[in-house]
Design a protein around this motif. Structure first.
Motif, short mmCIF file in Angstrom:
data_model
loop_
_atom_site.label_atom_id
_atom_site.label_comp_id
_atom_site.label_asym_id
_atom_site.label_seq_id
_atom_site.Cartn_x
_atom_site.Cartn_y
_atom_site.Cartn_z
N LEU A 198 0.86 -1.18 0.00
CA LEU A 198 0.00 0.00 0.00
C LEU A 198 0.89 1.23 0.00
O LEU A 198 1.65 1.46 0.95
CB LEU A 198 -0.91 0.00 1.22
N THR A 199 0.82 2.03 -1.05
CA THR A 199 1.73 3.17 -1.18
C THR A 199 1.27 4.39 -0.39
O THR A 199 2.08 5.25 -0.07
CB THR A 199 1.91 3.56 -2.66
N ASN A 200 -0.03 4.48 -0.08
CA ASN A 200 -0.53 5.58 0.74
C ASN A 200 -1.29 5.01 1.93
O ASN A 200 -2.49 4.76 1.86
CB ASN A 200 -1.45 6.50 -0.06
N PRO A 201 -0.60 4.78 3.06
CA PRO A 201 -1.24 4.12 4.20
C PRO A 201 -2.40 4.90 4.83
O PRO A 201 -3.17 4.32 5.58
CB PRO A 201 -0.08 3.95 5.19
N ARG A 202 -2.52 6.21 4.56
CA ARG A 202 -3.67 6.94 5.10
C ARG A 202 -4.96 6.59 4.37
O ARG A 202 -6.04 6.84 4.87
CB ARG A 202 -3.43 8.44 5.03
N ARG A 203 -4.85 5.99 3.21
CA ARG A 203 -6.02 5.48 2.50
C ARG A 203 -6.29 4.06 2.96
O ARG A 203 -6.28 3.10 2.19
CB ARG A 203 -5.82 5.56 0.99
N ARG A 204 -6.53 3.95 4.26
CA ARG A 204 -6.59 2.64 4.92
C ARG A 204 -7.99 2.05 5.00
O ARG A 204 -8.18 0.95 5.51
CB ARG A 204 -6.00 2.76 6.34
N LEU A 205 -8.99 2.77 4.53
CA LEU A 205 -10.37 2.35 4.70
C LEU A 205 -10.83 1.57 3.47
O LEU A 205 -10.94 2.13 2.37
CB LEU A 205 -11.26 3.57 4.91
N VAL A 206 -11.11 0.27 3.63
CA VAL A 206 -11.63 -0.54 2.53
C VAL A 206 -13.10 -0.21 2.32
O VAL A 206 -13.91 -0.29 3.25
CB VAL A 206 -11.44 -2.05 2.82
N ASP A 207 -13.44 0.17 1.09
CA ASP A 207 -14.80 0.57 0.76
C ASP A 207 -15.04 0.26 -0.71
O ASP A 207 -14.55 0.97 -1.58
CB ASP A 207 -14.97 2.07 1.05
N VAL A 208 -15.78 -0.81 -0.98
CA VAL A 208 -16.08 -1.21 -2.35
C VAL A 208 -17.58 -1.51 -2.45
O VAL A 208 -18.00 -2.67 -2.52
CB VAL A 208 -15.25 -2.45 -2.79
N PRO A 209 -18.41 -0.47 -2.41
CA PRO A 209 -19.85 -0.70 -2.45
C PRO A 209 -20.29 -1.15 -3.85
O PRO A 209 -19.66 -0.80 -4.85
CB PRO A 209 -20.42 0.69 -2.12
N PRO A 210 -21.39 -1.93 -3.92
CA PRO A 210 -22.18 -2.41 -2.78
C PRO A 210 -21.71 -3.76 -2.24
O PRO A 210 -22.23 -4.24 -1.24
CB PRO A 210 -23.57 -2.55 -3.40
N ALA A 211 -20.70 -4.36 -2.87
CA ALA A 211 -20.31 -5.72 -2.50
C ALA A 211 -19.61 -5.79 -1.15
O ALA A 211 -19.86 -6.69 -0.35
CB ALA A 211 -19.41 -6.32 -3.57
N ARG A 212 -18.72 -4.83 -0.87
CA ARG A 212 -17.97 -4.88 0.38
C ARG A 212 -18.03 -3.54 1.08
O ARG A 212 -17.40 -2.56 0.67
CB ARG A 212 -16.50 -5.26 0.14
N VAL A 213 -18.85 -3.50 2.10
CA VAL A 213 -18.97 -2.34 2.98
C VAL A 213 -18.61 -2.82 4.38
O VAL A 213 -19.19 -3.78 4.88
CB VAL A 213 -20.40 -1.77 2.96
N ILE A 214 -17.63 -2.18 5.00
CA ILE A 214 -17.19 -2.67 6.32
C ILE A 214 -17.81 -1.82 7.43
O ILE A 214 -18.33 -0.73 7.19
CB ILE A 214 -15.66 -2.67 6.44
N ASN A 215 -17.73 -2.35 8.64
CA ASN A 215 -18.19 -1.64 9.83
C ASN A 215 -17.05 -0.76 10.34
O ASN A 215 -16.12 -1.26 10.98
CB ASN A 215 -18.61 -2.65 10.90
N PRO A 216 -17.08 0.54 10.06
CA PRO A 216 -15.95 1.38 10.46
C PRO A 216 -15.82 1.51 11.97
O PRO A 216 -14.72 1.76 12.48
CB PRO A 216 -16.27 2.74 9.81
N ALA A 217 -16.93 1.32 12.69
CA ALA A 217 -16.85 1.40 14.15
C ALA A 217 -16.02 0.24 14.70
O ALA A 217 -15.23 0.42 15.64
CB ALA A 217 -18.25 1.38 14.76
#
Length: 322
Positions: A44-63
């Motif tokens: 991962l070249t930009n570690p601040r882009r750490r949030l996986v978000d690929v709607p609608p197939a993969r939505v994670i629980n950010p909490a």
């Protein structure tokens, strides 16, 4: 062996799903069917882009992503983590996750000569790299044979972390014996890159690349169809605001965030973490409107991530089988 590089965790996730589906072979550890690639290097070249978000197939629980990261960083194995992910209870022995990373990270116990010793490994690598900027000894070990061969339900998938300062940037390498790509990777990379960013701040260097090495990268059979569907999604690339705190204030701030006492003055990311946890606690208590209001008032990308997660949960609450 697969080698993948991406600028965001979402892009890295979808590339890994494609690689496993195309190149993987069937393996059945504990009689559970998986599609597996043995040997993976994900960068991962930009570690601040750490949030996986690929709607609608993969939505994670950010909490849960936030809660698990704070739980680990605070050195905890307390059961409050179950409030954010009830499924973890199935891996507990006597109500405790015996493979919890937090105590191993912040309170590793052992013997040095004839003396008992407790080592804060996070502080140890911080001091090591302060003393020697070119050190190759900044290692955090998580897998513990004295505990992990006792037959507990929870055995760490992560073996350890290594850190290097090169060209004024902190580079991190994680080694894993096993990685559930669908369920585990989105949350693991959130925590590891947060550790990396915090350490870079304490050392006064820039944030470098993040490297994720996995021996068994796999998808369970029940997640394979969704993983294939994620390839048609649009990977998000939201970047979280920088996160920083002086080392002497770190543990106190963690407890304030976990307890819901964090303030905007503590920094936008820490404030967002606190709001994220508060919003999910409201959702779990049945206060849906309050949860959504807190989500809307959460700074940065976690706001949209929370709203997406609540939208994902709503069909099930309405009886929709999706």
């Amino acid at each position: 062996m697969i080698v993948l590089t991406a600028n965001s965790a979402s892009e890295l996730f979808t590339a890994a799903c494609q690689a496993v589906l195309l190149n993987g072979h069937v393996a059945r550890p504990r009689t559970l069917t998986t599609t597996e690639v043995v040997g993976a290097h994900l960068c991962l070249t930009n570690p601040r882009r750490r949030l996986v978000d690929v709607p609608p197939a993969r939505v994670i629980n950010p909490a849960f992503a936030v809660a698990e990261a704070l739980w680990i960083l605070s050195g905890s194995d307390d059961p409050w983590i179950f409030d954010y992910n009830e499924n973890l209870r199935r891996y507990a022995d006597d109500g405790v996750l015996r493979g919890a990373y937090g105590p191993r990270l912040r309170r590793w116990g052992g013997r040095i000569d004839e003396f008992d010793a407790v080592i804060d490994q996070l502080d140890a690598v911080r001091r090591q790299l302060h003393a020697d900027r070119d050190s190759r000894r900044a290692v955090i070990q998580l897998y513990d044979p004295s505990r992990d061969h006792r037959g507990y339900r929870d055995v760490p998938c992560t073996l350890g972390y290594r850190f290097f300062i090169r060209h004024g940037r902190l580079v991190m390498h994680t080694s894993m014996r096993s990685q559930d790509l669908w369920l585990g990777f989105p949350y693991d990379i959130f925590t590891t890159t947060l550790i990396q960013e915090l350490l870079a701040g304490w050392l006064g260097v820039e944030l470098g690349e993040y490297h994720h090495h996995v021996d068994s990268l796999h998808l369970y059979a029940e997640n394979a169809e969704a993983a294939a569907a994620s390839l048609n999604g649009t990977p998000g690339s939201a970047e979280l605001d920088p996160v920083e705190v002086p080392w002497p204030d770190f543990d106190t701030l963690l407890q304030r965030v976990i307890s819901g006492l964090v303030q905007p003055a503590d920094g936008s990311t820490w404030h967002a973490f606190g709001r994220t946890l508060a919003s999910y606690r409201a959702w779990k208590a049945g206060e849906r409107d309050q949860a959504r209001a807190l989500a809307a008032d959460t700074p940065g990308p976690l706001s949209d991530a929370l709203s997406s997660w609540y939208d994902h949960l709503t069909p099930a609450l309405m009886g929709d089988p999706r």
